[in-house]
Design a protein around this motif. Structure first.
Motif, PDB file in Angstrom:
ATOM      1  N   GLN B 163       0.877  -1.311  -0.043  1.00  0.00           N
ATOM      2  CA  GLN B 163      -0.094   0.096  -0.114  1.00  0.00           C
ATOM      3  C   GLN B 163       0.955   1.359  -0.054  1.00  0.00           C
ATOM      4  OE1 GLN B 163      -2.955  -0.572   3.092  1.00  0.00           O
ATOM      5  NE2 GLN B 163      -4.577   0.268   1.534  1.00  0.00           N
ATOM      6  N   MET B 164       2.023   1.275   0.700  1.00  0.00           N
ATOM      7  CA  MET B 164       2.783   2.332   0.705  1.00  0.00           C
ATOM      8  C   MET B 164       3.379   2.711  -0.512  1.00  0.00           C
ATOM      9  SD  MET B 164       5.327   1.598   4.189  1.00  0.00           S
ATOM     10  CE  MET B 164       6.524   2.294   3.439  1.00  0.00           C
ATOM     11  N   ILE B 165       3.925   1.679  -1.244  1.00  0.00           N
ATOM     12  CA  ILE B 165       4.355   1.743  -2.671  1.00  0.00           C
ATOM     13  C   ILE B 165       3.419   2.092  -3.593  1.00  0.00           C
ATOM     14  CG2 ILE B 165       5.491   0.513  -4.629  1.00  0.00           C
ATOM     15  CD1 ILE B 165       6.791  -1.155  -2.430  1.00  0.00           C
ATOM     16  N   CYS B 166       2.071   1.581  -3.496  1.00  0.00           N
ATOM     17  CA  CYS B 166       0.925   2.215  -4.253  1.00  0.00           C
ATOM     18  C   CYS B 166       0.768   3.522  -4.208  1.00  0.00           C
ATOM     19  CB  CYS B 166      -0.224   1.228  -4.004  1.00  0.00           C
ATOM     20  SG  CYS B 166       0.055  -0.448  -4.693  1.00  0.00           S
ATOM     21  N   ALA B 167       0.819   4.091  -2.812  1.00  0.00           N
ATOM     22  CA  ALA B 167       0.448   5.369  -2.659  1.00  0.00           C
ATOM     23  C   ALA B 167       1.483   6.267  -3.126  1.00  0.00           C
ATOM     24  CB  ALA B 167       0.676   5.532  -0.812  1.00  0.00           C
ATOM     25  N   ALA B 168       2.712   5.565  -3.378  1.00  0.00           N
ATOM     26  CA  ALA B 168       3.806   6.584  -4.106  1.00  0.00           C
ATOM     27  C   ALA B 168       3.938   6.358  -5.248  1.00  0.00           C
ATOM     28  CB  ALA B 168       5.139   6.123  -3.515  1.00  0.00           C
ATOM     29  N   GLY B 169       2.783   5.965  -6.232  1.00  0.00           N
ATOM     30  CA  GLY B 169       2.618   5.879  -7.511  1.00  0.00           C
ATOM     31  C   GLY B 169       3.126   4.485  -8.094  1.00  0.00           C
ATOM     32  N   GLY B 170       3.351   3.600  -7.231  1.00  0.00           N
ATOM     33  CA  GLY B 170       3.962   2.307  -7.603  1.00  0.00           C
ATOM     34  C   GLY B 170       5.459   2.319  -7.780  1.00  0.00           C
ATOM     35  N   SER B 171       6.063   3.517  -7.282  1.00  0.00           N
ATOM     36  CA  SER B 171       7.601   3.454  -7.063  1.00  0.00           C
ATOM     37  C   SER B 171       8.164   3.246  -5.609  1.00  0.00           C
ATOM     38  CB  SER B 171       7.879   4.819  -7.747  1.00  0.00           C
ATOM     39  OG  SER B 171       7.651   4.773  -9.060  1.00  0.00           O
ATOM     40  N   SER B 172       9.191   2.826  -5.580  1.00  0.00           N
ATOM     41  CA  SER B 172       9.776   2.655  -4.258  1.00  0.00           C
ATOM     42  C   SER B 172      11.508   2.678  -4.438  1.00  0.00           C
ATOM     43  CB  SER B 172       9.612   1.146  -3.661  1.00  0.00           C
ATOM     44  OG  SER B 172      10.338   1.165  -2.508  1.00  0.00           O
ATOM     45  N   ASP B 173      11.777   3.835  -3.874  1.00  0.00           N
ATOM     46  CA  ASP B 173      13.252   3.945  -4.104  1.00  0.00           C
ATOM     47  C   ASP B 173      13.784   4.224  -5.719  1.00  0.00           C
ATOM     48  OD1 ASP B 173      15.673   4.467  -2.671  1.00  0.00           O
ATOM     49  OD2 ASP B 173      16.352   2.551  -3.221  1.00  0.00           O
ATOM     50  N   LEU B 175      12.408   3.026  -8.148  1.00  0.00           N
ATOM     51  CA  LEU B 175      12.218   1.663  -8.983  1.00  0.00           C
ATOM     52  C   LEU B 175      10.621   1.483  -9.193  1.00  0.00           C
ATOM     53  CD1 LEU B 175      14.483  -0.871  -7.547  1.00  0.00           C
ATOM     54  CD2 LEU B 175      14.781   0.682  -9.328  1.00  0.00           C
ATOM     55  N   ASN B 176       9.992   1.421 -10.418  1.00  0.00           N
ATOM     56  CA  ASN B 176       8.689   1.406 -10.514  1.00  0.00           C
ATOM     57  C   ASN B 176       8.209  -0.116 -10.501  1.00  0.00           C
ATOM     58  OD1 ASN B 176       8.429   4.209 -11.347  1.00  0.00           O
ATOM     59  ND2 ASN B 176       9.205   3.584 -13.401  1.00  0.00           N
ATOM     60  N   VAL B 177       8.020  -0.407  -9.297  1.00  0.00           N
ATOM     61  CA  VAL B 177       7.751  -1.824  -9.056  1.00  0.00           C
ATOM     62  C   VAL B 177       6.230  -2.305  -9.156  1.00  0.00           C
ATOM     63  CG1 VAL B 177      10.197  -2.496  -7.708  1.00  0.00           C
ATOM     64  CG2 VAL B 177       7.897  -1.440  -6.623  1.00  0.00           C
ATOM     65  N   LEU B 178       5.427  -1.242  -9.056  1.00  0.00           N
ATOM     66  CA  LEU B 178       4.100  -1.627  -8.970  1.00  0.00           C
ATOM     67  C   LEU B 178       3.310  -0.762 -10.104  1.00  0.00           C
ATOM     68  CD1 LEU B 178       3.179  -2.245  -5.254  1.00  0.00           C
ATOM     69  CD2 LEU B 178       3.220  -3.777  -7.090  1.00  0.00           C
ATOM     70  N   THR B 179       3.968  -0.101 -10.959  1.00  0.00           N
ATOM     71  CA  THR B 179       3.283   0.541 -12.080  1.00  0.00           C
ATOM     72  C   THR B 179       2.696  -0.599 -12.832  1.00  0.00           C
ATOM     73  OG1 THR B 179       5.173   0.436 -13.055  1.00  0.00           O
ATOM     74  CG2 THR B 179       4.606   2.483 -11.965  1.00  0.00           C
ATOM     75  N   PRO B 180       1.555  -0.417 -13.648  1.00  0.00           N
ATOM     76  CA  PRO B 180       1.122  -1.665 -14.402  1.00  0.00           C
ATOM     77  C   PRO B 180       2.054  -1.913 -15.615  1.00  0.00           C
ATOM     78  CG  PRO B 180      -0.669   0.240 -14.124  1.00  0.00           C
ATOM     79  CD  PRO B 180       0.734   0.861 -13.393  1.00  0.00           C
TER      80      PRO B 180
END
Lengths: 184, 204
Positions: B163-173, B175-180
């Protein structure tokens, strides 16, 4: 230099496996306290991790010097304190700029908050040697002889450093009280 | 100064010092300490330095099972389907399809070949971008050496992490790890050789 009781060759007859097992058991058991001590001494948990790791490497290199496992905690603490002081000295020029002051607790009287801030600044301004004796005295609740063992200093030196540090802290505390008092 | 006031000051000193007291020992520090005799035996002083550097480089990954785990959570799960590559390992994600609409716990299991040794440092790449490093250590709870010498690394991410990463637009550090789309995660050795690889999908 105060000598840590329990140092001297004893483990040389142990097998490599036994030595490693003893090292693992004792260091892992002491890790929480060592990391807490390093974190408070350095005020930086990342630096504290490096310091504790340095200490473990140094402890393993000197493992055969440890004569009595019962003396491990003080022996390892001493290495941790030494590693922390080395690191603190290296970063000292910058640490002076890190005198962060946290906001007072909502229910804390204004004058007490000012005094606490004054103390916080004075603690942050202590050099590594003086901060170490204060931390060992007030966080670890150690006696002067025990502090001497962990810092490798003579008891007289520890007393002198503790006295100097407390004088600095008391001056900051009093100054903050006067300032707070004039604002009241 | 009265004794009461002096005692108050001493209590304040202790309280201020304890503000810097950590919540607990980072797991990675336990691994590093456990690795000390082994590394010394290997006479690899450079390894200690690299581990320290690694630790910092991977700070986001490891911050409390966090970054590395997060990336791994996301990245490893993404590897659910072993993609050929030049390595003999694989990464399996469960589930293999993710969506920010329904954050779930993700587990990524990487199987590394027996050519990997304890204390080796492996790099994690996500869609070709560096995602930090990880030290292989069979003393940790999420890294185990198998009887055949291969390794199994398990990373888990909670729905909160996701959820944290999704709240950041799918990016973490970065890296676009949760973008479609479809994402690929790789584990590489120090020479850049792919040890394991896998992909996962993220739906809008």
């Amino acid at each position: 230099m105060g000598e840590v009781e329990g140092m001297g060759p004893r483990y040389s007859a142990q097998s490599e496996t036994e030595r490693e097992a003893a090292f693992q058991r004792l260091t892992q058991a002491r890790l929480d306290r060592a990391y807490r001590l390093a974190s408070i001494l350095l005020r930086d948990q990342s630096e504290a991790e490096d310091a504790v790791h340095d200490a473990a490497v140094r402890a393993w290199q000197r493992w055969d010097d440890l004569r009595d496992q019962a003396a491990f905690d003080a022996w390892f603490d001493r290495i941790v304190v030494s590693c922390c002081r080395d690191r603190a000295r290296r970063r000292l020029p910058n640490s002076i700029n890190l005198l962060d002051v946290d906001p007072a607790a909502p229910d804390e009287p204004g004058h007490l908050a000012a005094e606490r801030d004054g103390l916080r600044r004075a603690l942050a301004a202590l050099d590594p040697d003086h901060r170490a004796v204060v931390v060992l005295r007030y966080v670890e609740d150690l006696s002067v002889p025990a502090i001497a063992t962990r810092t490798g200093q003579r008891e007289g030196t520890v007393k002198s450093r503790l006295h100097y540090a407390l004088r600095q802290l008391r001056a900051a505390w009093d100054a903050a009280e006067r300032t707070g008092g004039s604002e009241r | 100064m009265s004794s009461d006031r002096y005692e108050l000051m001493e209590r304040q000193i202790r309280g201020i010092l304890l503000e810097d007291s950590p919540a607990g020992v980072p797991e990675r520090l336990r691994w590093l300490i456990a690795d000390v005799p082994h590394s010394a035996r290997q006479d690899t002083p450079g390894l200690f330095r690299s581990l320290t550097w690694l630790r910092r480089a991977a700070a986001p990954l490891v911050v409390g099972v966090a970054m590395m785990a997060l990336l791994a959570l996301i990245a490893l799960p993404l590897l659910s389907h072993p993609a050929g590559g030049s390595g003999s390992g694989s990464i399996t994600f469960s589930p293999s399809t993710l969506s920010c609409k329904t954050p779930v716990a993700v587990t990524a299991t990487a199987r590394l070949p027996s050519s990997v040794h304890a204390a080796d440092v492996v790099a994690v790449a996500f869609d070709g971008e560096s995602g930090g490093t990880h030290t292989v250590a069979d003393t940790s709870s999420d890294t185990k050496q198998q009887p055949d010498g291969s390794w199994v690394l398990v990373f888990t991410a909670t729905p909160d992490h996701m959820q944290m990463i999704c709240a950041a637009g799918g990016s973490s550090d970065g890296l676009n790890v949760l973008t479609p789309g479809t994402h690929t995660m790789q584990v590489l050795d120090a020479t850049g050789k792919v040890l394991a690889q896998g992909s996962y999908s993220v739906t809008p």
